[in-house]
Write an enzyme that holds these catalytic residues in place. Structure first.
Site, mmCIF file in Angstrom:
data_model
loop_
_atom_site.group_PDB
_atom_site.id
_atom_site.type_symbol
_atom_site.label_atom_id
_atom_site.label_comp_id
_atom_site.label_asym_id
_atom_site.label_seq_id
_atom_site.Cartn_x
_atom_site.Cartn_y
_atom_site.Cartn_z
ATOM 1 N N HIS A 51 0.726 -1.067 0.057
ATOM 2 C CA HIS A 51 0.045 0.146 0.075
ATOM 3 C C HIS A 51 0.784 1.068 -0.017
ATOM 4 C CE1 HIS A 51 -4.493 1.845 1.915
ATOM 5 N NE2 HIS A 51 -3.445 2.759 1.105
ATOM 6 N N LEU A 54 2.576 6.637 -4.778
ATOM 7 C CA LEU A 54 3.339 6.912 -5.533
ATOM 8 C C LEU A 54 2.720 8.753 -6.104
ATOM 9 C CD1 LEU A 54 4.954 4.375 -6.999
ATOM 10 C CD2 LEU A 54 5.715 5.618 -4.560
ATOM 11 N N ARG A 55 2.237 9.457 -6.133
ATOM 12 C CA ARG A 55 1.382 10.272 -6.635
ATOM 13 C C ARG A 55 1.613 10.753 -7.998
ATOM 14 N NH1 ARG A 55 -2.095 9.939 -2.289
ATOM 15 N NH2 ARG A 55 -1.622 10.790 -0.389
ATOM 16 N N ASN A 85 -4.843 5.922 -7.055
ATOM 17 C CA ASN A 85 -5.531 7.295 -6.757
ATOM 18 C C ASN A 85 -5.079 8.095 -7.091
ATOM 19 O OD1 ASN A 85 -4.034 7.007 -4.441
ATOM 20 N ND2 ASN A 85 -5.873 8.002 -3.362
ATOM 21 N N HIS A 172 -10.822 -0.627 1.224
ATOM 22 C CA HIS A 172 -10.244 0.515 1.891
ATOM 23 C C HIS A 172 -11.817 0.504 2.171
ATOM 24 C CE1 HIS A 172 -9.403 5.103 3.509
ATOM 25 N NE2 HIS A 172 -11.579 4.976 2.956
ATOM 26 N N ASN A 278 -6.110 8.718 7.325
ATOM 27 C CA ASN A 278 -7.744 7.256 7.010
ATOM 28 C C ASN A 278 -7.388 6.155 6.716
ATOM 29 O OD1 ASN A 278 -9.939 9.434 6.572
ATOM 30 N ND2 ASN A 278 -9.378 9.956 4.680
ATOM 31 N N ASP A 305 1.003 2.148 3.615
ATOM 32 C CA ASP A 305 0.196 3.724 3.408
ATOM 33 C C ASP A 305 0.644 4.768 3.202
ATOM 34 O OD1 ASP A 305 -2.138 4.774 2.770
ATOM 35 O OD2 ASP A 305 -3.286 4.576 4.706
ATOM 36 N N GLY A 324 -3.769 11.904 5.594
ATOM 37 C CA GLY A 324 -1.901 10.819 4.764
ATOM 38 C C GLY A 324 -1.287 11.225 5.892
HETATM 39 N N1 LIG Z 1 -4.861 7.037 3.901
HETATM 40 C C1 LIG Z 1 -4.912 8.345 4.048
HETATM 41 O O1 LIG Z 1 -4.878 8.754 4.813
HETATM 42 N N2 LIG Z 1 -4.838 8.628 2.484
HETATM 43 C C2 LIG Z 1 -4.371 7.691 1.605
HETATM 44 C C3 LIG Z 1 -5.776 7.802 0.722
HETATM 45 C C4 LIG Z 1 -5.769 5.761 1.390
HETATM 46 O O2 LIG Z 1 -4.997 5.799 0.930
HETATM 47 O O3 LIG Z 1 -7.695 6.097 2.293
HETATM 48 C C5 LIG Z 1 -4.007 9.441 0.221
HETATM 49 O O4 LIG Z 1 -4.378 8.706 -1.365
HETATM 50 O O5 LIG Z 1 -4.054 10.821 0.968
HETATM 51 ZN ZN LIG Z 2 -7.388 4.354 2.335
#
Ligand SMILES: NC(=O)N[C@@H](CC(=O)O)C(=O)O
Ligand SMILES: [Zn+2]
EC number: 3.5.2.3
Length: 429
Positions: A51, A54-55, A85, A172, A278, A305, A324
């Site tokens: 998880h 990498l944006r 995402n 998720h 989250n 994450d 995040g």
């Molecule tokens: N974990 C987070 O708070 N944010 C994640 C999305 C996710 O993993 O739910 C994100 O893409 O920033």
């Molecule tokens: Zn998530």
């Protein structure tokens, strides 16, 4: 390059010499080009993250495939699964192939793209799962992470679809009707701070539904970032009934609680958005249940994450901050700090490498570094301690919740198929 690493302990065993040549570990040290002193170091199979955000494409100001790969190699990782995402969303063969190719070009870790379950993460229409599976990226994990696949009919169809090629749906788990406006965990702290809460049941209700759908379809379900004691219990019961479910916990949910949002951590003030994530940070009882669930195997893996965010998206008022936190460069130290003694080196290798590699179908990863295995491993100095400095991280972003904390365990070097991808805090590219 070939390497002779002297006197290193593989998974805590008696010291041995490891010889790396032509991408594999071999017996004979004849003619090795570089000698490294492994005294006091532990060799682990290269870590595998299920998880990682990498944006790229879309938010290259927060992280790119290259900068995230550097962070991963420095954290001891040799493979990361890149969440879908992005912008555009990784919901077509074209986008997943792009991410996969960028990973190959960076050459520091294997970047395995995760495909979106629904078009644009919209939760309405299944994405081209088969085309992504058949693409060069050979996608096996599908997830709308960031969003929950909340329509049970779509979730059922997705499970049925990926079963044909032994794919897995990574959920998720968040019932959106129960988390509208939520800013943090719903409990005493949210009441005190006056923030709308995300109740634990919003996570548990989706997991309970999904394990039933997994049982019904016979398909594989993976639960992302499990955060509550109740979720651990639901998963424990499902596993006892033979449901094909696996689950992950993040390092931050193994350490931090909602009290951090109230300013409990030294050097932080209440409402510090670095603690917004989250699912939200929960209570001390949840942390305890997550730790024991990980140790007894109810929770299969630790996943970071890793969620980099640009400064303007984090250094603002709590309500506007993106959720995040960073994870790749601090995951192993946090695991050592929280459950290191309970898991031992073999347990850590299992939860952070072997099992995630198996779930993701990454056959070249998760092998104990012994002669005959791929030279895909990491060297740890368990005695070394370091203080987390956000500015010193390789990630393009700085949103680590551990700034100023002193943590155990330094990654000394990482090898991917014989290439040394990180050494003494520097990535190879
Ligand atoms: N974990 C987070 O708070 N944010 C994640 C999305 C996710 O993993 O739910 C994100 O893409 O920033
Ligand atoms: Zn998530």
């Amino acid at each position: 390059m070939s390497y002779l690493i002297r006197n290193v302990s593989v998974l805590g065993g008696a010291p041995v010499d490891l010889v790396v040549r032509d991408g594999v570990i071999v017996d004979s040290a004849d003619g090795t080009e570089e000698v490294m002193d492994g005294t006091g170091l532990i060799a682990l199979p290269g870590l595998v993250d299920l998880h990682t955000h990498l944006r790229e494409p879309g938010r290259e100001d927060a992280e790119t495939v290259l900068t995230g790969s550097r962070a991963a190699a420095l954290g001891g990782y040799t493979a990361v699964c890149a969440m879908a995402n992005t912008n555009p969303v990784a919901d077509t063969a074209g986008v997943v192939e792009q991410v996969w190719r960028l990973g190959r070009e960076a050459g520091l870790v294997d970047v395995q793209p995760i495909g979106a379950v629904t078009v644009g993460l919209g939760g309405e229409k299944l994405a081209e799962l088969g085309a992504m599976a058949d693409s060069a990226a050979a996608v096996r994990i599908f997830s709308d992470d960031g969003m929950c696949v909340h329509d049970p009919r779509l979730m059922r169809r997705a499970l049925e679809y990926v079963k044909a090629f032994d794919g897995v749906i990574a959920q998720h788990a968040e019932e959106p009707r129960l988390t509208q406006g939520a800013q943090m965990h719903e409990g005493d702290v949210s009441a005190r701070l006056g923030l709308t809460g995300w109740p634990s049941v919003a996570e548990e209700a989706i997991i309970a539904r999904d394990v039933l759908l997994a049982a019904h379809t016979g398909a594989r379900l993976h639960v992302c970032h499990v955060s509550t004691a109740g979720s651990v219990e639901v998963i424990r019961q499902a596993k006892a009934r033979g449901v094909r479910v696996t689950a992950e916990v993040t390092p931050h949910h193994l350490l931090l609680t909602d009290e951090a949002v109230g300013g409990s951590i030294e050097g932080t003030a209440p409402y510090d958005p670095v603690f917004k994530v989250n699912p939200p940070l929960r209570t001390a009882e949840d942390v305890e249940a997550l730790r024991s669930g990980l140790v007894d195997g109810t929770i299969d893996v630790v996943a970071t994450d890793h969620a980099p965010h640009a400064a303007q998206d984090k250094e603002c008022e709590w309500a506007y901050a993106r959720p995040g936190m960073l994870g790749l460069e601090t995951a192993l130290p946090i695991v050592l700090h929280t459950v290191g003694d309970a898991l031992g080196w073999d347990g850590i290798a299992d939860r952070m490498s072997r099992t995630p590699a198996r779930i993701a179908g990454l056959d070249e990863h998760g092998h104990t570094p012994v002669p005959g295995s791929p030279a895909t491993f990491t060297l740890i100095d368990p005695q070394a301690r370091f203080t987390v400095d956000p500015a010193a991280l390789a990630s393009l972003s700085a949103n680590t919740p551990y700034a100023g904390m002193e943590l155990p365990g330094k990654v000394v070097a990482t090898f991917l198929r014989g290439k040394r991808t990180a050494l003494d805090g520097k990535a190879a590219a």
